[in-house]
Design an enzyme around this catalytic site. Structure first.
Site, PDB file in Angstrom:
ATOM      1  N   ASP A  62       7.301   8.696  11.498  1.00  0.00           N
ATOM      2  CA  ASP A  62       6.454   7.491  11.476  1.00  0.00           C
ATOM      3  C   ASP A  62       5.788   7.373  12.847  1.00  0.00           C
ATOM      4  OD1 ASP A  62       6.830   4.656   9.515  1.00  0.00           O
ATOM      5  OD2 ASP A  62       5.648   4.570  11.375  1.00  0.00           O
ATOM      6  N   LEU A  94       4.730   4.536  13.976  1.00  0.00           N
ATOM      7  CA  LEU A  94       5.026   3.142  14.335  1.00  0.00           C
ATOM      8  C   LEU A  94       3.772   2.262  14.361  1.00  0.00           C
ATOM      9  CD1 LEU A  94       7.812   3.730  17.021  1.00  0.00           C
ATOM     10  CD2 LEU A  94       7.976   3.591  14.531  1.00  0.00           C
ATOM     11  N   GLY A  98       5.661   0.141  11.119  1.00  0.00           N
ATOM     12  CA  GLY A  98       7.122   0.198  10.960  1.00  0.00           C
ATOM     13  C   GLY A  98       7.851   0.191  12.294  1.00  0.00           C
ATOM     14  N   LEU A 111       5.215   8.499   2.172  1.00  0.00           N
ATOM     15  CA  LEU A 111       4.994   7.052   2.039  1.00  0.00           C
ATOM     16  C   LEU A 111       4.116   6.501   3.157  1.00  0.00           C
ATOM     17  CD1 LEU A 111       8.641   6.117   1.040  1.00  0.00           C
ATOM     18  CD2 LEU A 111       6.688   6.356  -0.451  1.00  0.00           C
ATOM     19  N   TYR A 131      -8.670   0.769   0.311  1.00  0.00           N
ATOM     20  CA  TYR A 131      -7.261   1.110   0.086  1.00  0.00           C
ATOM     21  C   TYR A 131      -7.096   1.789  -1.276  1.00  0.00           C
ATOM     22  CZ  TYR A 131      -2.277   0.325  -0.900  1.00  0.00           C
ATOM     23  OH  TYR A 131      -0.961   0.486  -1.248  1.00  0.00           O
ATOM     24  N   LYS A 147      -5.980   5.757  -2.319  1.00  0.00           N
ATOM     25  CA  LYS A 147      -4.848   6.115  -3.182  1.00  0.00           C
ATOM     26  C   LYS A 147      -5.311   6.962  -4.369  1.00  0.00           C
ATOM     27  CE  LYS A 147      -1.655   4.131  -0.834  1.00  0.00           C
ATOM     28  NZ  LYS A 147      -0.294   4.571  -0.660  1.00  0.00           N
TER      29      LYS A 147
HETATM   30  N1  NAD Z   1       5.056  -2.589  -0.693  1.00  0.00           N
HETATM   31  C1  NAD Z   1       4.385  -2.547  -1.840  1.00  0.00           C
HETATM   32  O1  NAD Z   1       4.435  -3.489  -2.667  1.00  0.00           O
HETATM   33  C2  NAD Z   1       3.548  -1.338  -2.193  1.00  0.00           C
HETATM   34  C3  NAD Z   1       2.835  -1.349  -3.405  1.00  0.00           C
HETATM   35  C4  NAD Z   1       2.066  -0.229  -3.748  1.00  0.00           C
HETATM   36  C5  NAD Z   1       2.025   0.864  -2.906  1.00  0.00           C
HETATM   37  N2  NAD Z   1       2.693   0.847  -1.715  1.00  0.00           N
HETATM   38  C6  NAD Z   1       2.622   2.042  -0.854  1.00  0.00           C
HETATM   39  O2  NAD Z   1       3.948   2.442  -0.505  1.00  0.00           O
HETATM   40  C7  NAD Z   1       3.953   3.040   0.783  1.00  0.00           C
HETATM   41  C8  NAD Z   1       4.956   2.331   1.672  1.00  0.00           C
HETATM   42  O3  NAD Z   1       4.557   0.971   1.824  1.00  0.00           O
HETATM   43  P1  NAD Z   1       5.435  -0.107   2.595  1.00  0.00           P
HETATM   44  O4  NAD Z   1       5.393  -1.351   1.811  1.00  0.00           O
HETATM   45  O5  NAD Z   1       6.718   0.492   2.984  1.00  0.00           O
HETATM   46  O6  NAD Z   1       4.512  -0.362   3.883  1.00  0.00           O
HETATM   47  P2  NAD Z   1       4.766  -0.095   5.432  1.00  0.00           P
HETATM   48  O7  NAD Z   1       3.473  -0.423   6.102  1.00  0.00           O
HETATM   49  O8  NAD Z   1       6.002  -0.779   5.879  1.00  0.00           O
HETATM   50  O9  NAD Z   1       5.022   1.484   5.486  1.00  0.00           O
HETATM   51  C9  NAD Z   1       4.026   2.415   5.837  1.00  0.00           C
HETATM   52  C10 NAD Z   1       4.491   3.143   7.091  1.00  0.00           C
HETATM   53  O10 NAD Z   1       3.548   4.170   7.414  1.00  0.00           O
HETATM   54  C11 NAD Z   1       3.464   4.234   8.818  1.00  0.00           C
HETATM   55  N3  NAD Z   1       2.234   4.901   9.220  1.00  0.00           N
HETATM   56  C12 NAD Z   1       0.963   4.400   9.240  1.00  0.00           C
HETATM   57  N4  NAD Z   1       0.125   5.332   9.707  1.00  0.00           N
HETATM   58  C13 NAD Z   1       0.865   6.452   9.965  1.00  0.00           C
HETATM   59  C14 NAD Z   1       0.548   7.747  10.472  1.00  0.00           C
HETATM   60  N5  NAD Z   1      -0.703   8.107  10.812  1.00  0.00           N
HETATM   61  N6  NAD Z   1       1.566   8.641  10.633  1.00  0.00           N
HETATM   62  C15 NAD Z   1       2.842   8.306  10.310  1.00  0.00           C
HETATM   63  N7  NAD Z   1       3.190   7.096   9.847  1.00  0.00           N
HETATM   64  C16 NAD Z   1       2.200   6.175   9.670  1.00  0.00           C
HETATM   65  C17 NAD Z   1       3.540   2.787   9.271  1.00  0.00           C
HETATM   66  O11 NAD Z   1       3.936   2.662  10.627  1.00  0.00           O
HETATM   67  C18 NAD Z   1       4.589   2.223   8.314  1.00  0.00           C
HETATM   68  O12 NAD Z   1       5.886   2.300   8.869  1.00  0.00           O
HETATM   69  C19 NAD Z   1       2.527   2.956   1.284  1.00  0.00           C
HETATM   70  O13 NAD Z   1       1.879   4.186   0.993  1.00  0.00           O
HETATM   71  C20 NAD Z   1       1.913   1.836   0.471  1.00  0.00           C
HETATM   72  O14 NAD Z   1       0.533   1.941   0.352  1.00  0.00           O
HETATM   73  C21 NAD Z   1       3.459  -0.218  -1.344  1.00  0.00           C
END
Ligand code: NAD
Length: 304
Positions: A33, A35, A38, A69, A136, A140
């Site tokens: 990650d 960060l 996260g 993710l 977004y 996807k």
């Molecule tokens: N939470 C939901 O309800 C939901 C719904 C549909 C899809 N999603 C998808 O699920 C996945 C996880 O979502 P989440 O809710 O845990 O969100 P989140 O933002 O907590 O997790 C995404 C993580 O990706 C990291 N990140 C961003 N750019 C990065 C990079 N260049 N290199 C490495 N890491 C990077 C961020 O720091 C973060 O920790 C995402 O792809 C999101 O689009 C989530």
């Protein structure tokens, strides 16, 4: 899954950290990650954390499975800078999958989104027409197309998971998301603090709220079964925001009224509901946490 070496990108994020911590009991797990959102505080000690970007050219090698993710995970992040949104969500995906392929790993499970179904009060099956109305969503959908390419051209197996409104609450690993966290996490926190949650419109919008533990089990099964194609992960049930607020008040023993404000977004999904029959048929997966139980879990840390 057992005895594997696993890479979880976005591993310090909400869903990624829950998955990494769960898999680390029986596997060698690397959470990668940069960060952006996260925090490594979400990770247990038995997970190896790597502070790097999915755009880097030296991603961890020797892995059996990649869970991708990492993303700019909300609509707003893309509207601010669609080019950066595409870079992270599309180029980062292609870069990660292609490095895995060249290194001999051919099993990938990745996050798509259910937002591409738009407004639906009926269950949405994977084979219905979908649409990109935000950067977004476009990013996807682009992932899904690139996954098709890696499968057709290289024979890799890639499971694109369309999650429905994933939640856990600020007592879990969702707090770092702040204003981007699920509404139930934000509303429970506000109501526990005696603050009125803001509901857009009349509070009649509905979501298929899915507890993160059910998502984590679904992701693990997707890898175990080497699923190929697109799969919904939701519950098949939806609740409106007014009902959610009433349920939170009920569990917390409070009586905090919401305030109703005009919806500030021109693009807004009013209703969502999953059709999860494909995931059930192909893996035997079933959501196990009802919304009633989920609300209790979210509220638990606020109860003395
Ligand atoms: N939470 C939901 O309800 C939901 C719904 C549909 C899809 N999603 C998808 O699920 C996945 C996880 O979502 P989440 O809710 O845990 O969100 P989140 O933002 O907590 O997790 C995404 C993580 O990706 C990291 N990140 C961003 N750019 C990065 C990079 N260049 N290199 C490495 N890491 C990077 C961020 O720091 C973060 O920790 C995402 O792809 C999101 O689009 C989530």
């Amino acid at each position: 899954m057992n005895g594997k070496r696993v890479l979880v990108t976005g591993g310090a994020g909400f869903i990624g950290s829950n998955l990494a911590n769960h898999l680390a009991a029986d596997n060698d797990v690397i959470a990668l990650d940069d960060l952006y959102l996260g925090t490594p505080d979400n990770l247990d000690d038995d997970v190896e954390f790597v502070d790097a970007s999915v755009l880097d050219d030296d991603l961890p090698t020797g892995v059996d499975v990649v869970f991708h993710l990492a993303a700019l995970s909300s609509y707003k992040m893309h509207e601010e800078d669609p080019t950066q949104g595409a870079r992270v969500n599309v180029e980062g995906f292609v870069n990660t999958v292609d490095q895995a392929r060249q290194d001999g790993c051919d099993t990938v499970v990745y996050a798509s989104t259910s937002s591409i179904y738009g407004d639906r009060t009926e269950p949405s099956p994977e084979d219905m027409a979908v649409e990109a109305r935000t950067g977004y969503e476009a990013s996807k959908l682009a992932r899904e197309r690139y996954a098709e390419y890696f499968h057709n051209h290289y024979g890799m197996t890639l499971a694109g998971m369309r999650f429905f409104s994933v939640y856990q609450g600020f007592g879990g690993n969702e707090e770092h998301k702040g204003e981007f966290a699920n509404t139930i996490a934000q509303f429970a926190h506000q109501i526990a603090e005696g603050e009125s949650p803001e509901l857009f419109g009349d509070g009649s919008q509905t979501r298929d709220f899915t507890h993160v533990d059910d998502i984590v089990r679904g992701l693990e099964l997707a890898a175990d079964h080497e699923l190929q194609g697109i799969y919904n992960l939701g519950t098949g049930e939806s609740y409106d925001f007014n009902t959610m607020v009433a349920m939170i008040n009920d569990v917390l023993g409070t009586d905090v009224e919401p305030v109703y404000v005009e919806n500030p977004f021109d693009i807004y999904v009013h209703d969502t509901m999953a059709d999860v029959s494909k995931m059930k048929a192909d893996t035997g997966w079933e959501p196990q946490i009802s919304f009633e139980e989920g609300v209790e879990l979210v509220c638990e840390p606020y109860l003395d």
